[in-house]
Every structure is written in C-alpha cells, then in structure tokens.
Design an enzyme around this catalytic site. Structure first.
Site, PDB file in Angstrom:
ATOM      1  N   LYS A  22       0.866  -1.157   0.112  1.00 14.01           N
ATOM      2  CA  LYS A  22      -0.142  -0.081   0.051  1.00 14.01           C
ATOM      3  C   LYS A  22       0.851   1.093  -0.124  1.00 14.01           C
ATOM      4  CE  LYS A  22      -1.576   1.463   4.143  1.00 14.01           C
ATOM      5  NZ  LYS A  22      -1.323   3.268   4.240  1.00 14.01           N
ATOM      6  N   ASN A  23       1.821   1.316   1.002  1.00 13.29           N
ATOM      7  CA  ASN A  23       2.600   2.380   1.061  1.00 13.29           C
ATOM      8  C   ASN A  23       3.644   2.712  -0.054  1.00 13.29           C
ATOM      9  OD1 ASN A  23       1.041   3.128   2.950  1.00 13.29           O
ATOM     10  ND2 ASN A  23       2.653   2.501   4.791  1.00 13.29           N
ATOM     11  N   ARG A  93      -4.938  10.939   4.007  1.00 13.60           N
ATOM     12  CA  ARG A  93      -3.985  11.733   4.175  1.00 13.60           C
ATOM     13  C   ARG A  93      -2.867  11.784   3.160  1.00 13.60           C
ATOM     14  NH1 ARG A  93      -3.326  13.691   8.177  1.00 13.60           N
ATOM     15  NH2 ARG A  93      -1.030  14.103   7.950  1.00 13.60           N
ATOM     16  N   CYS A 117      -5.148  12.699  12.686  1.00 10.47           N
ATOM     17  CA  CYS A 117      -6.003  11.385  12.536  1.00 10.47           C
ATOM     18  C   CYS A 117      -5.740  10.561  13.900  1.00 10.47           C
ATOM     19  CB  CYS A 117      -5.256  10.332  11.460  1.00 10.47           C
ATOM     20  SG  CYS A 117      -3.914   9.836  11.767  1.00 10.47           S
ATOM     21  N   ARG A 122       0.070  14.431  12.797  1.00 12.34           N
ATOM     22  CA  ARG A 122       0.522  14.302  11.626  1.00 12.34           C
ATOM     23  C   ARG A 122       0.583  15.618  10.768  1.00 12.34           C
ATOM     24  NH1 ARG A 122      -1.455   9.105   9.898  1.00 12.34           N
ATOM     25  NH2 ARG A 122       0.216   9.041   8.406  1.00 12.34           N
ATOM     26  N   ASP A 306       4.385   0.559  12.033  1.00  8.98           N
ATOM     27  CA  ASP A 306       3.251   0.182  11.651  1.00  8.98           C
ATOM     28  C   ASP A 306       3.169  -1.477  11.828  1.00  8.98           C
ATOM     29  OD1 ASP A 306       3.260   1.577   8.259  1.00  8.98           O
ATOM     30  OD2 ASP A 306       2.973   2.270  10.274  1.00  8.98           O
ATOM     31  N   VAL A 328       7.516   7.061  17.086  1.00  9.67           N
ATOM     32  CA  VAL A 328       7.042   7.787  15.881  1.00  9.67           C
ATOM     33  C   VAL A 328       6.055   8.733  15.703  1.00  9.67           C
ATOM     34  CG1 VAL A 328       6.548   7.560  13.354  1.00  9.67           C
ATOM     35  CG2 VAL A 328       8.630   5.896  14.540  1.00  9.67           C
ATOM     36  N   ARG A 398      -8.451  -0.495   4.344  1.00 13.64           N
ATOM     37  CA  ARG A 398      -7.741   0.432   3.737  1.00 13.64           C
ATOM     38  C   ARG A 398      -6.309  -0.075   3.412  1.00 13.64           C
ATOM     39  NH1 ARG A 398      -6.816   5.954   6.716  1.00 13.64           N
ATOM     40  NH2 ARG A 398      -5.852   6.021   4.957  1.00 13.64           N
TER      41      ARG A 398
HETATM   42  C1  EPZ Z   1       4.131   7.173   6.231  1.00 12.40           C
HETATM   43  O1  EPZ Z   1       3.275   7.986   6.952  1.00 12.40           O
HETATM   44  C2  EPZ Z   1       3.279   5.903   5.979  1.00 12.40           C
HETATM   45  N1  EPZ Z   1       2.163   6.178   5.242  1.00 12.40           N
HETATM   46  C3  EPZ Z   1       2.607   5.393   7.442  1.00 12.40           C
HETATM   47  O2  EPZ Z   1       2.096   4.247   7.253  1.00 12.40           O
HETATM   48  C4  EPZ Z   1       3.909   5.102   8.582  1.00 12.40           C
HETATM   49  O3  EPZ Z   1       3.274   4.641   9.562  1.00 12.40           O
HETATM   50  C5  EPZ Z   1       4.722   6.247   8.477  1.00 12.40           C
HETATM   51  O4  EPZ Z   1       5.229   6.609   7.148  1.00 12.40           O
HETATM   52  C6  EPZ Z   1       5.945   6.099   9.262  1.00 12.40           C
HETATM   53  O5  EPZ Z   1       6.631   4.884   8.995  1.00 12.40           O
HETATM   54  C7  EPZ Z   1       2.501   6.117   3.932  1.00 12.40           C
HETATM   55  O6  EPZ Z   1       3.664   5.867   3.300  1.00 12.40           O
HETATM   56  C8  EPZ Z   1       1.349   6.520   3.004  1.00 12.40           C
HETATM   57  P1  EPZ Z   1       6.091  10.377   8.446  1.00 12.40           P
HETATM   58  P2  EPZ Z   1       3.801   9.748   6.957  1.00 12.40           P
HETATM   59  O7  EPZ Z   1       5.807  11.542   7.753  1.00 12.40           O
HETATM   60  O8  EPZ Z   1       4.618   9.781   5.935  1.00 12.40           O
HETATM   61  C9  EPZ Z   1       6.067  13.679  11.708  1.00 12.40           C
HETATM   62  C10 EPZ Z   1      -0.051   2.871   7.646  1.00 12.40           C
HETATM   63  O9  EPZ Z   1      -0.391   2.256   8.578  1.00 12.40           O
HETATM   64  N2  EPZ Z   1       6.379  14.543  10.667  1.00 12.40           N
HETATM   65  O10 EPZ Z   1       7.099   9.336   8.230  1.00 12.40           O
HETATM   66  O11 EPZ Z   1       2.732  10.552   7.051  1.00 12.40           O
HETATM   67  C11 EPZ Z   1       4.959  12.966  11.988  1.00 12.40           C
HETATM   68  O12 EPZ Z   1       3.934  13.539  12.814  1.00 12.40           O
HETATM   69  C12 EPZ Z   1       0.392   4.245   7.686  1.00 12.40           C
HETATM   70  O13 EPZ Z   1       0.299   2.199   6.629  1.00 12.40           O
HETATM   71  C13 EPZ Z   1       6.208  16.155  10.940  1.00 12.40           C
HETATM   72  O14 EPZ Z   1       6.425  16.553  12.041  1.00 12.40           O
HETATM   73  O15 EPZ Z   1       4.647   9.636   8.195  1.00 12.40           O
HETATM   74  C14 EPZ Z   1       5.335  11.780  12.647  1.00 12.40           C
HETATM   75  O16 EPZ Z   1       5.609  11.917  14.174  1.00 12.40           O
HETATM   76  C15 EPZ Z   1       0.325   4.957   8.872  1.00 12.40           C
HETATM   77  N3  EPZ Z   1       6.187  16.904   9.937  1.00 12.40           N
HETATM   78  C16 EPZ Z   1       6.940  11.381  12.029  1.00 12.40           C
HETATM   79  O17 EPZ Z   1       7.428  12.657  11.404  1.00 12.40           O
HETATM   80  C17 EPZ Z   1       6.067  16.756   8.551  1.00 12.40           C
HETATM   81  O18 EPZ Z   1       6.144  17.360   7.859  1.00 12.40           O
HETATM   82  C18 EPZ Z   1       7.034  10.444  10.925  1.00 12.40           C
HETATM   83  O19 EPZ Z   1       5.804  10.545  10.172  1.00 12.40           O
HETATM   84  C19 EPZ Z   1       5.923  15.164   8.265  1.00 12.40           C
HETATM   85  C20 EPZ Z   1       6.124  14.227   9.513  1.00 12.40           C
END
Ligand code: EPZ
Length: 430
Positions: A22-23, A93, A117, A122, A306, A328, A398
């Site tokens: 998915k990701n 998202r 969420c 996020r 995850d 995370v 999803r």
């Molecule tokens: C990706 O989400 C995945 N989704 C998530 O999978 C996964 O949990 C996550 O990466 C971490 O591995 C997809 O790839 C579609 P992040 P993402 O930006 O990119 C902070 C699932 O269950 N952050 O890596 O949204 C954020 O708040 C989903 O399949 C900022 O502060 O996650 C978090 O604490 C859930 N500012 C950390 O970074 C930003 O601009 C990591 O989030 C961006 C992120």
C-alpha cells in the site's frame, strides 16, 4: 457497519500470498502525473486507499484503466486541474503526495491541508518547507495548501525529522526542478526505494535511494514506464505474527523477506523458526507459546511503527513481560483499551506499554480505531477463547487486501458480518 467475527483457538497452518505494498503503490500512482506519457503499474493491491487515489487522479483529469489482475494504466496527458479537494484528502492523508508532482509538472497545486488522525496530529510542515526551499511560493488559504512555482529550482534540503511521505513528495518534486537537489536525513524505507526505481524508469536521475542522502538531478521531462509494485512488508509481518501468536506454521509467497529484518529478528526472539528464499518466507512456531519481546519503534531499517500494534497483541499472550515503546507517533496505542476488553494485562506509561502475558484472552466485541490497530485486534481474536467481533472494519480494508480470505486460507475461523448487532442477534436466535 461491517465487522469481522473471529472464533479463536486455531493454530494457523498452510500457505497464502502477499499483495503489493500500500505505502509504495500510493506514491507510485501519484508519481505517474509527473510524466507526459502513459504508465502501467502492476501488482496493485485492491484496497480502499488505492481506489481513493485513482478517484483523485481521475478528478485531476488523468485517465485510468484497470484490468482483472489489478494492473493499472494511467495516462496523465489529460490533467486539467491542480486541486485535491477536502472530501478526498480527509479520507486519505496520503493525498498530500500530489502536492510535489503538481507543482513540479504544472506549476501550481491546491491541496486541502490534511487534518490530524487517530494516531497523531500528522503535520506536513516539512513537506511545505522543502517545497519553499525548492522555490515554490507556499501559503495556506481557507484550509487549502496553495503552492506555486513557474519552475522549481534544486536546493540542499536537510529534513528536521525522518518523514516517509515528506521525502517522497520532495523527491518527486525535485525530478523536474532546474539543477540538483540534495535531501539529507531522507527516509530509507523500501517504499521510497520502489518509488525512486519507478521515477528512474520514467527518466528521472536519482542517486542514494535507501540511504539518508538523496541526490536528484532535475531533467526537462519524464516519460511513462512499466513498474511492478514491491510486496507489502507490513502485511507480511502481520501474517507472521498471526502464526507466531497461534503457535502455527505458515509460508507466505510473493513476499520480499529482506525488507523486514528488524521484524524477523524480533520474531526469532519470540522463539519462532524462520526460513526464506528470494520471494517467500516461512515461520514455524512448533506449537510453542511465543516469548515476550521488547520493542522500540523507529524509522527504517529499525523496527517499523506499522508493526507495533501487532506485536503489542502478541505480547498480551506471550510468556513473560514485554515493553513496547512508540517513538514515531504520539497516539498509537488506541488498540490497548480494546485489548484490555479481551483480558489483556497492559499498563501505559507515557509512550510505552508494559504488557504482562496472560494465559487466556476471552472474545468480546471490540472497536477498530485505525488501520494497524485493527490488524492487532484481529490477531488477538485469533487466540481469544470464543468469538471476537472487530467493529469498523473499514479501517482494515484500507491496508489489507482480502484479509479474511487469506487468514481463512491459513485455517482461521473468520468471517465478515453485516454488523456487530447482527452477529450478536444471530447468537441469541441460535
Ligand atoms: C508513512 O506516513 C506511512 N504512510 C505510515 O503508514 C507510516 O506509519 C509512517 O510513514 C512511518 O513509517 C504512507 O506511506 C502512505 P511520517 P507519513 O511523515 O509519511 C512527523 C500505515 O499504517 N512529521 O514518516 O505520514 C509525523 O508527525 C500508515 O500504513 C512532521 O512532524 O509519516 C510523525 O511523528 C500509518 N512533519 C513522524 O514525522 C512533517 O512534515 C513520521 O511521520 C511530516 C512528518
């Protein structure tokens, strides 16, 4: 509202297959709009988020065709809009991923600012700051992100935090920028590598995918490409944990066993016997109860957030006490209260859960709150005595293709029911 009913107590045995990730497929589908020729994407999982992404690309003006094997042809040449509306972004998202490609290819993007969420606020500040460093004018107007640039210019971007979609958004944007972009503290997830491979097949010049430093040399145009999405490492890990919890023995095909080393190390610690080949992986628990493990989630290649809910579920019935620390996301223990309804002994202390293994869980109606939490609840249902009803199963749809069919293939007693109420009423009638 549809729910999943599981009758616990069966050790999982047998073989099933792993679907495309998915990701990886979400950013790859979106990346196709960077090109000026059609692309063909294979091994696409049939998931709600994929359907949502296709709807979004269709609304932008791309034309899409899907065959019965879920291969998707995308022709981006009809794109006439640069707006990703709130009603779509609020359901997924990952829609934020259209931001970079639209600005890079069409000079403008209007994307609804994603809200929070269940698992956390996020924010997307790092996406926006990176685009500004690439020369885009970025503002937030009436709940929409508006980003504009006649043409992006390469820059050196140091990411404050490792962000997967943040890295992907900026990598995509940089492919058509003038000059070279360096992204430091980049995410190293396999899905980032898969996206980079697809972009390179389209003609992008990217070095360092899978490391902390990405170097992207901008080009004038990108074409189309054929690409097969890599297997889903989180689905793989989820089924392996299901087998470990139930004391079973399973084999997973169409898998990528080398993408989840940190998960496999922890499964070995529980006492599981693992074997793997180029595209398969097997786990044999030899009927044993898993030993509890300690987990700390962190960006790849460390233990993936995850997979946290699934291991939390496993620790509830493991031998001993396990401590799971989530670094995370700030609110990713929503499954704990639901597991406690089944009799789990868990105490939350800040961003850690202390889980004392119990001998028995008892089935009950419980509520899914987010995608991976719902997976953890289904796994707990596989071992709980009696029937467990997991409500709001749309969360699980999803990210897991045909989950009840695949677990059913492994011998689980699992079925989708119209609603929790209907399933409970059936019992009183019988
Ligand atoms: C990706 O989400 C995945 N989704 C998530 O999978 C996964 O949990 C996550 O990466 C971490 O591995 C997809 O790839 C579609 P992040 P993402 O930006 O990119 C902070 C699932 O269950 N952050 O890596 O949204 C954020 O708040 C989903 O399949 C900022 O502060 O996650 C978090 O604490 C859930 N500012 C950390 O970074 C930003 O601009 C990591 O989030 C961006 C992120």
């Amino acid at each position: 509202m549809a729910a999943i009913e599981i009758t616990g107590g069966t050790a999982l045995e047998g073989e099933t297959w792993i679907s495309g990730a998915k990701n990886a497929v979400l950013p790859i589908l979106v990346a196709s709009i960077l090109g000026d020729e059609p692309s063909r994407i294979g091994n696409v999982p049939h998931l709600r988020d994929v359907t949502t992404t296709m709807e979004l690309l269709g609304q932008l003006g791309a034309s899409l065709a899907v065959d019965e094997q879920m291969n998707i042809e995308i022709d981006p040449r009809g794109i006439h809009s640069c707006e990703a509306p709130y009603e779509l972004v609020k359901t997924m998202r990952a829609s934020i991923l259209v931001l970079g490609p639209l600005v890079a290819r069409h000079g403008r993007a209007v994307v609804s600012l994603p809200g929070g969420c269940a698992i956390g606020s996020r924010p997307v500040n790092l996406h926006l700051r990176g685009l500004e460093q690439l020369g885009a004018k970025v503002s937030v107007q009436n709940g929409n992100i508006v980003a504009e640039a006649p043409r992006l210019t390469g820059a050196r971007i140091v990411m404050d935090m490792v962000t997967v979609t943040g890295t992907e958004n900026l990598m995509m944007a940089a492919t058509l920028a003038k000059g070279t972009t360096i992204i430091e503290n980049a995410a190293q997830e396999p899905e980032v590598i898969d996206l980079a491979n697809y972009l390179k097949a389209m003609g992008a010049q990217i070095e360092g995918a899978g490391t902390h430093v990405l170097t992207i040399t901008g080009v004038e145009r990108l074409g189309g490409a054929e690409h097969r999405v890599l297997p889903d490492r989180i689905e793989t890990g989820t089924f392996l944990v299901a087998a470990a919890m139930t004391g079973g023995c399973i084999k997973l095909t169409n898998a990528a066993p080398h993408d989840l080393d940190a998960v496999l190390d922890k499964l070995s610690e529980t006492g599981a016997e693992l074997a793997s080949g180029a595209d398969w992986i097997s786990l044999d628990m030899k009927g044993q109860r898993p030993r509890a493990v300690d987990i700390t989630t962190s960006p790849y290649p460390a233990f993936p957030t995850d997979m946290q809910a699934q291991f939390t579920a496993m620790n509830t019935i493991a031998e001993g006490t396990g401590i799971i620390t989530e670094t995370v996301f700030e609110n990713r223990f929503m499954h704990v209260q639901e597991l406690q309804r089944l009799g789990a002994d868990i105490s939350l202390k800040g961003n850690s859960a202390v889980i004392r293994g119990v001998d028995v869980l008892h089935g009950a109606p419980i509520m899914a709150t987010d995608l991976r939490a719902s997976a953890g609840l289904v796994l707990a249902g596989l071992v709980a005595r009696g029937k467990t009803l997991v409500d709001r199963v749309y969360h699980i749809d999803r990210g897991y293709e045909l989950i009840e069919e695949k677990l059913g293939q492994l011998g689980a007693r699992i079925r989708r029911v119209e609603s929790v109420e209907a399933a409970l009423a059936e019992r009183t009638d019988s």
